[in-house]
Write a protein that holds these residues in place. Sequence first.
Motif, PDB file in Angstrom:
ATOM      1  N   GLY A 174       0.699  -1.435   0.032  1.00  0.00           N
ATOM      2  CA  GLY A 174       0.190  -0.030  -0.084  1.00  0.00           C
ATOM      3  C   GLY A 174       0.813   1.345   0.149  1.00  0.00           C
ATOM      4  N   LEU A 175       0.088   2.324   0.424  1.00  0.00           N
ATOM      5  CA  LEU A 175       0.592   3.690   0.210  1.00  0.00           C
ATOM      6  C   LEU A 175       1.868   4.001   1.125  1.00  0.00           C
ATOM      7  N   LEU A 176       1.699   3.273   2.281  1.00  0.00           N
ATOM      8  CA  LEU A 176       2.782   3.657   3.305  1.00  0.00           C
ATOM      9  C   LEU A 176       3.991   2.464   3.274  1.00  0.00           C
ATOM     10  N   GLY A 177       4.031   1.551   2.083  1.00  0.00           N
ATOM     11  CA  GLY A 177       5.011   0.921   2.082  1.00  0.00           C
ATOM     12  C   GLY A 177       5.077  -0.895   2.395  1.00  0.00           C
ATOM     13  N   SER A 178       3.784  -1.049   3.100  1.00  0.00           N
ATOM     14  CA  SER A 178       3.566  -2.324   3.785  1.00  0.00           C
ATOM     15  C   SER A 178       2.412  -2.710   3.066  1.00  0.00           C
ATOM     16  N   ARG A 179       2.366  -4.295   3.276  1.00  0.00           N
ATOM     17  CA  ARG A 179       1.014  -5.060   3.112  1.00  0.00           C
ATOM     18  C   ARG A 179      -0.185  -4.679   4.047  1.00  0.00           C
ATOM     19  N   PRO A 180      -1.302  -4.890   3.642  1.00  0.00           N
ATOM     20  CA  PRO A 180      -2.226  -4.521   4.510  1.00  0.00           C
ATOM     21  C   PRO A 180      -2.365  -5.364   5.671  1.00  0.00           C
ATOM     22  N   ASP A 181      -2.822  -5.178   6.911  1.00  0.00           N
ATOM     23  CA  ASP A 181      -2.981  -6.057   8.023  1.00  0.00           C
ATOM     24  C   ASP A 181      -4.172  -6.798   7.706  1.00  0.00           C
ATOM     25  N   PRO A 182      -4.139  -7.887   7.874  1.00  0.00           N
ATOM     26  CA  PRO A 182      -5.079  -8.902   7.456  1.00  0.00           C
ATOM     27  C   PRO A 182      -6.550  -8.651   8.375  1.00  0.00           C
ATOM     28  N   THR A 183      -6.222  -8.271   9.467  1.00  0.00           N
ATOM     29  CA  THR A 183      -7.465  -7.701  10.558  1.00  0.00           C
ATOM     30  C   THR A 183      -8.403  -6.899   9.811  1.00  0.00           C
ATOM     31  N   CYS A 184      -8.031  -6.087   8.858  1.00  0.00           N
ATOM     32  CA  CYS A 184      -8.949  -5.093   7.983  1.00  0.00           C
ATOM     33  C   CYS A 184      -9.713  -6.049   6.652  1.00  0.00           C
ATOM     34  N   ALA A 185      -8.865  -7.251   6.414  1.00  0.00           N
ATOM     35  CA  ALA A 185      -9.645  -7.893   5.251  1.00  0.00           C
ATOM     36  C   ALA A 185     -10.570  -9.032   6.065  1.00  0.00           C
ATOM     37  N   VAL A 186     -11.668  -8.194   6.419  1.00  0.00           N
ATOM     38  CA  VAL A 186     -12.564  -9.269   7.087  1.00  0.00           C
ATOM     39  C   VAL A 186     -13.310 -10.300   6.427  1.00  0.00           C
ATOM     40  N   PHE A 187     -13.586 -11.466   7.078  1.00  0.00           N
ATOM     41  CA  PHE A 187     -14.292 -12.479   6.774  1.00  0.00           C
ATOM     42  C   PHE A 187     -13.826 -13.438   5.599  1.00  0.00           C
ATOM     43  N   GLN A 188     -12.453 -13.566   5.709  1.00  0.00           N
ATOM     44  CA  GLN A 188     -11.910 -14.120   4.455  1.00  0.00           C
ATOM     45  C   GLN A 188     -11.706 -15.780   4.850  1.00  0.00           C
ATOM     46  N   HIS A 189     -11.657 -16.120   6.028  1.00  0.00           N
ATOM     47  CA  HIS A 189     -11.317 -17.552   6.489  1.00  0.00           C
ATOM     48  C   HIS A 189     -11.705 -17.878   7.703  1.00  0.00           C
ATOM     49  N   ASP A 190     -11.553 -19.042   8.290  1.00  0.00           N
ATOM     50  CA  ASP A 190     -12.310 -19.563   9.401  1.00  0.00           C
ATOM     51  C   ASP A 190     -11.090 -19.279  10.693  1.00  0.00           C
ATOM     52  N   SER A 227      -4.233   5.919  15.026  1.00  0.00           N
ATOM     53  CA  SER A 227      -5.083   4.712  14.987  1.00  0.00           C
ATOM     54  C   SER A 227      -6.007   4.598  13.773  1.00  0.00           C
ATOM     55  N   LYS A 228      -6.217   5.886  13.229  1.00  0.00           N
ATOM     56  CA  LYS A 228      -7.429   6.010  12.233  1.00  0.00           C
ATOM     57  C   LYS A 228      -6.909   5.881  10.889  1.00  0.00           C
ATOM     58  N   GLY A 229      -6.403   4.716  10.494  1.00  0.00           N
ATOM     59  CA  GLY A 229      -6.276   4.240   9.138  1.00  0.00           C
ATOM     60  C   GLY A 229      -7.214   3.262   8.458  1.00  0.00           C
ATOM     61  N   VAL A 230      -6.861   2.390   7.929  1.00  0.00           N
ATOM     62  CA  VAL A 230      -7.929   1.373   7.182  1.00  0.00           C
ATOM     63  C   VAL A 230      -7.798   0.132   8.264  1.00  0.00           C
ATOM     64  N   ARG A 231      -9.315  -0.065   8.463  1.00  0.00           N
ATOM     65  CA  ARG A 231      -9.631  -0.700   9.710  1.00  0.00           C
ATOM     66  C   ARG A 231     -10.816  -1.608   9.410  1.00  0.00           C
ATOM     67  N   ALA A 232     -11.106  -2.334  10.145  1.00  0.00           N
ATOM     68  CA  ALA A 232     -12.269  -3.473   9.804  1.00  0.00           C
ATOM     69  C   ALA A 232     -13.534  -2.882   9.410  1.00  0.00           C
ATOM     70  N   HIS A 233     -13.913  -1.783  10.266  1.00  0.00           N
ATOM     71  CA  HIS A 233     -15.455  -1.237  10.115  1.00  0.00           C
ATOM     72  C   HIS A 233     -15.557  -0.663   8.638  1.00  0.00           C
ATOM     73  N   GLN A 234     -14.556  -0.112   7.984  1.00  0.00           N
ATOM     74  CA  GLN A 234     -14.654   0.540   6.652  1.00  0.00           C
ATOM     75  C   GLN A 234     -14.578  -0.496   5.791  1.00  0.00           C
ATOM     76  N   VAL A 235     -14.064  -1.694   5.606  1.00  0.00           N
ATOM     77  CA  VAL A 235     -13.992  -2.678   4.755  1.00  0.00           C
ATOM     78  C   VAL A 235     -15.393  -3.592   4.920  1.00  0.00           C
ATOM     79  N   ALA A 236     -15.909  -3.710   6.126  1.00  0.00           N
ATOM     80  CA  ALA A 236     -17.270  -4.416   6.433  1.00  0.00           C
ATOM     81  C   ALA A 236     -18.543  -3.626   5.810  1.00  0.00           C
ATOM     82  N   ALA A 237     -18.360  -1.992   5.997  1.00  0.00           N
ATOM     83  CA  ALA A 237     -19.286  -1.172   5.608  1.00  0.00           C
ATOM     84  C   ALA A 237     -19.165  -1.203   4.004  1.00  0.00           C
TER      85      ALA A 237
END
Length: 713
Positions: free
Chosen positions: A91-107, A249-259
């Motif tokens: 991403g923009l800040l030079g790192s891969r996304p935290d999978p926490t924000c990639a919600v509901f992808q696995h068990d 704290s206000k970057g890309v988080r689970a709530h935006q992706v879920a919305a």
Amino acid sequence: MSTATTTPASAEKSAVGTAHTRVEGRDKVTGAARYAGEVPFADLAHGWLVLSTVARGRIRAVDHEPVLAMPGVLTVLHHGNAPRLDTDFVGLLGSRPDPTCAVFQHDRVPHMGWPVALVVAETSEQAREAAEALVVHYASEPHDVAFSGGRTDAYPADGHMPAVTDKGDLDTELAASAAVVDAVYTTPEEHHNPMEPHAATARWDGGRLEVVDSNQGTTWVRGELANLFSLDPAAVRVLSEHVGGGFGSKGVRAHQVAAVMAATLLQRPVRVVLTRRQMFSLAGYRSPTTQRVRLGCDADGRLRALEHRSLSLTSTVHEFVEPSAAVARAMYDADAHHTANRVVRLDVPTPTWMRAPGEAPGSFALESALDELAERCGIDPIDLRLRNEPEKGPVSGLPFGSRNLRACFHEGARRFGWAERDPRPGLRREGRWLLGTGTAAASFPAGAAPSTAVLTAEPDGSFTVRIAAADIGTGARTALTLVAADALRVAPDRVRVRIGDSDFGPAMIAGGSMGTRSWAWAVTAAAGELRERLDLGADIPPEGVTVRSDTSAAVGALAQRERHSFGAQFAEVAVDVTTGEVRVRRMLGVFAAGRIVNPLTARNQLVGGMTWGISMALHEEAVRDTASGGHVGADLAGYHVATHADVPLVEADWVDDPDPDDPVGIKGIGEIGIVGAAAAIANAVWHATGVRHRDLPIRPDRVLAAGQGAARA
């Protein structure tokens, strides 16, 4: 056609450097300013996240059918039915996304509080009731959340800087030193807790995704969402006009992706707001640290050896480093100079940036150790620091753009009355209160990142600035108004600044104390070009005259020097010998932070950082239950922060800090205020009691226990 005029610089008083109330202040205090969770939308649905109740394991089943039958419930999203996301990008800040924000992808469940479902309903109350009724079955596995300095599975981690730096023979220089300090310092897990919770509303408008959000950079959030959902960035618009605090704290988080997921499924606007308790799991935090500092100096107090080794934690799904040892790389040099940042992976949420990441906890350890060394050498703590002022970057070898730390200490000592201080501890007393004073140095990098600004000369003689900046409470809107006014050579009331819209072009986030510096550079460049066009007599058509600037090429030249803000922190404390209570009576911070754009909001930021330093030193401590893997007291009742009664007299000021080679002269002040503040308080507690506290926070029980231990010794 009309003509806009500008005034020669000599005829107009400079707006930059004069106190100016916030241009949006009236809207905020009257409620006219709307935050992300209160912007109205027709046909709005509400989502409520369901978080895991186990700290490690797998989801066996989600009993969503009974919940779908509840009043108002529209859908339940979980790993069995959610759309797939693309997480294979940088991403923009030079790192891969935290999978926490990639919600509901696995068990898989990698930590307590992991998002496992989203319940969407017609009202927020219906969504919450249904979310709390949702039954999720887990196959639980053993977890490990125990952080300590003795972890054998820790490893060096680079993050955004080298994990390890070293020069010289440390053991040889320590052996040859006249005085040595070898101590371990710890800081606890800390949480941001901005007043405005994280909130986002997603909707599709004519085939384009629009997200109204509370964030620290619309460019950042747009890019991450576009990547996650495999969209053209031009098909995504992120709006974030007013933000009630962020602190990292206000970057890309689970709530935006879920919305976005829910809005895509339902084809109607969906809002997701995090609760305070959910923020403790989903909004990031500052990792606890264990730091070992070894210092050795000659008889004159000059450092021969410096070692700063820091251990922090990260999650099992994403690596984040709290670079606490980095502060030593800018502050002090020595013949042998070794630093290292290491991490250990645990079954916990991923930490993130938090006001002065690295420097805040790192300065506590380093500046406490410097104070201990001064005591052993019999040298005044300020004098010891000034004897060790480096001529160039201790690790980088680059010259400093400006380094006016000496002036900060001189001015601070004069105003604080340091010369009258008796260096011997435990002597000053008022009844049951022991009194002490302490000091510490502060530094924070002054960087910049490419940004784009668009300026328009309007037919009515006003000017509109458009830039995807974020004002997270720092006063950025007002600062940019003043910068633009000076660059255009007009009065500030002729300038209107619009921010928080990703359609304005790419811009630096509000983070790393680089926001205003980066945006001001772009605004100044665009204003210069626009002024040239107007000075040539350009007519103003009904749509105005617009220019656009991009500072990508110019930013690269900054690497030729090491640029930092610096500061000197002073604190006076009173310690109750009967209860162990520590009261900060007064604090003073004097800073060298480049060109101060708006003294009113600048002082506000510095005092805010110092106040957080009081909180860090005496109150803040998030505690994990090793049995459950979750927090004890994940709310503002159980997680203590400094309040009005804890903050008496806090003063902040600055010294002149020109850098003739700097194109804008702004260094940034959002983070320097907290750096060194906790160390100054801890050093003052030692001066009051004669007992050294190396573990934060300095709680009453620790003060009493340390005092009893000292009495027995």
